[in-house]
Motif scaffolding. Structure first.
Motif, PDB file in Angstrom:
ATOM      1  N   GLU A  81      -5.951   0.419  -7.925  1.00 38.87           N
ATOM      2  CA  GLU A  81      -7.066  -0.024  -7.063  1.00 38.87           C
ATOM      3  C   GLU A  81      -8.165  -0.659  -7.927  1.00 38.87           C
ATOM      4  OE1 GLU A  81      -5.683   0.084  -4.440  1.00 38.87           O
ATOM      5  OE2 GLU A  81      -5.217   2.048  -3.607  1.00 38.87           O
ATOM      6  N   GLU A 131      -4.945   3.876   3.060  1.00 42.06           N
ATOM      7  CA  GLU A 131      -4.029   2.782   2.724  1.00 42.06           C
ATOM      8  C   GLU A 131      -3.654   2.002   3.981  1.00 42.06           C
ATOM      9  OE1 GLU A 131      -3.270   1.699  -0.154  1.00 42.06           O
ATOM     10  OE2 GLU A 131      -3.621   3.364  -1.523  1.00 42.06           O
ATOM     11  N   GLU A 163      -0.536  -2.199  -1.625  1.00 41.44           N
ATOM     12  CA  GLU A 163      -1.041  -1.144  -0.716  1.00 41.44           C
ATOM     13  C   GLU A 163       0.114  -0.592   0.120  1.00 41.44           C
ATOM     14  OE1 GLU A 163      -3.601  -0.599  -1.948  1.00 41.44           O
ATOM     15  OE2 GLU A 163      -4.918  -2.325  -2.179  1.00 41.44           O
ATOM     16  N   HIS A 166       1.844   1.813  -2.010  1.00 43.84           N
ATOM     17  CA  HIS A 166       1.061   3.054  -2.085  1.00 43.84           C
ATOM     18  C   HIS A 166       1.317   3.921  -0.846  1.00 43.84           C
ATOM     19  CE1 HIS A 166      -2.196   1.238  -4.972  1.00 43.84           C
ATOM     20  NE2 HIS A 166      -1.058   1.481  -5.571  1.00 43.84           N
TER      21      HIS A 166
HETATM   22 FE   LIG Z   1      -3.779   1.330  -2.363  1.00 47.12          FE
END
Ligand SMILES: [Fe+2]
Ligand SMILES: [Fe+2]
Length: 179
Positions: A81, A131, A163, A166
Motif C-alpha cells: 500500500e 480492500e 488490491e 490482497h
Molecule cells: Fe490493498
C-alpha cells in the motif's frame, strides 16, 4: 474518418510541445479535466495511506496461535500500500498537482476506513472490507479516466489488480482460520 490522419502532423505536434513547456508531462493534447483527476488521485492517495496505517496497526497487534503468518501478510500488504501511495503521489506531481499528505481530513478523503479490530479474525475481516471498498472505488476511477488519461488509468489498473490479490489473500486466510 478516411481523410483524418492517424497522428497529428509532426510540425503541429512539435509546435504544441514547445508551448507551455513548464507544464511538464501535461501537453495540450491532455484530454482529461486535470483538476478533477488530481482531486480523485488525492482521494486514492488518502485511501492508500489509511490502508498503510491500518495494516501497520494490525501487524503490531496480531496475537494468538496463528499470529506469526498472518502478521507477515499484514506487513507485506502495508508495504505494498505504501508503494501504491508513492506511485499515486508521483503521478499527481507529474500532472502539476500537489499530493495531499495532510493528516487533517485524511479519513474523510479516504474511501476505506481505519478500523482497529479486536481479534485477529476481526482485523482480517476489516482489512477485507477495506480492500473491497478500494476495489469498487478504483474501478469507478478507471472508468472515469477512460481514454482521456490512459497513463493514470493504467496506473490505477495495476493498483486495482493488487488490491484484488490482497482481498483474495485475506479471504483465504479467513477460510484457513475457519472464520
Ligand atoms: Fe490493498
Ligand atoms: Fe493499495
Amino acid at each position: 474518418m478516411a481523410d483524418q490522419p492517424f497522428v497529428t502532423d509532426i510540425q503541429t505536434l512539435r509546435a504544441r510541445a514547445r508551448q507551455h513547456i513548464e507544464r511538464g508531462a501535461v501537453t495540450p493534447g491532455y484530454r482529461a479535466n486535470r483538476e478533477t483527476v488530481i482531486k480523485i488521485l488525492n482521494e486514492a492517495l488518502a485511501t492508500e495511506i489509511v490502508c498503510v496505517l491500518r495494516y501497520k496497526r494490525h501487524f503490531f497487534m496480531a496475537t494468538g496461535i496463528n499470529a506469526q503468518s498472518v502478521a507477515q501478510e499484514f506487513l507485506q500488504h502495508a508495504n505494498e500500500e505504501q508503494t501504491h501511495a508513492d506511485q499515486i503521489a508521483q503521478r499527481i506531481v507529474q500532472l502539476g498537482g500537489e499530493p495531499n499528505f495532510c493528516p487533517e481530513g485524511l479519513t474523510t478523503r479516504s474511501h476505506s476506513e481505519y478500523v482497529e479490530g479486536k481479534s485477529l479474525i476481526d482485523m482480517i475481516k476489516e482489512d477485507l472490507v477495506a480492500e473491497r471498498i478500494a476495489i469498487d472505488s478504483y474501478r469507478d476511477m478507471i472508468n472515469y479516466f477512460g481514454n482521456d488519461d490512459p497513463t493514470t488509468r493504467r496506473l490505477m489498473e495495476t493498483i486495482l489488480a493488487m488490491e484484488e490479490e490482497h482481498a483474495d489473500d485475506l479471504a483465504s486466510l479467513l477460510e484457513e482460520l475457519g472464520a
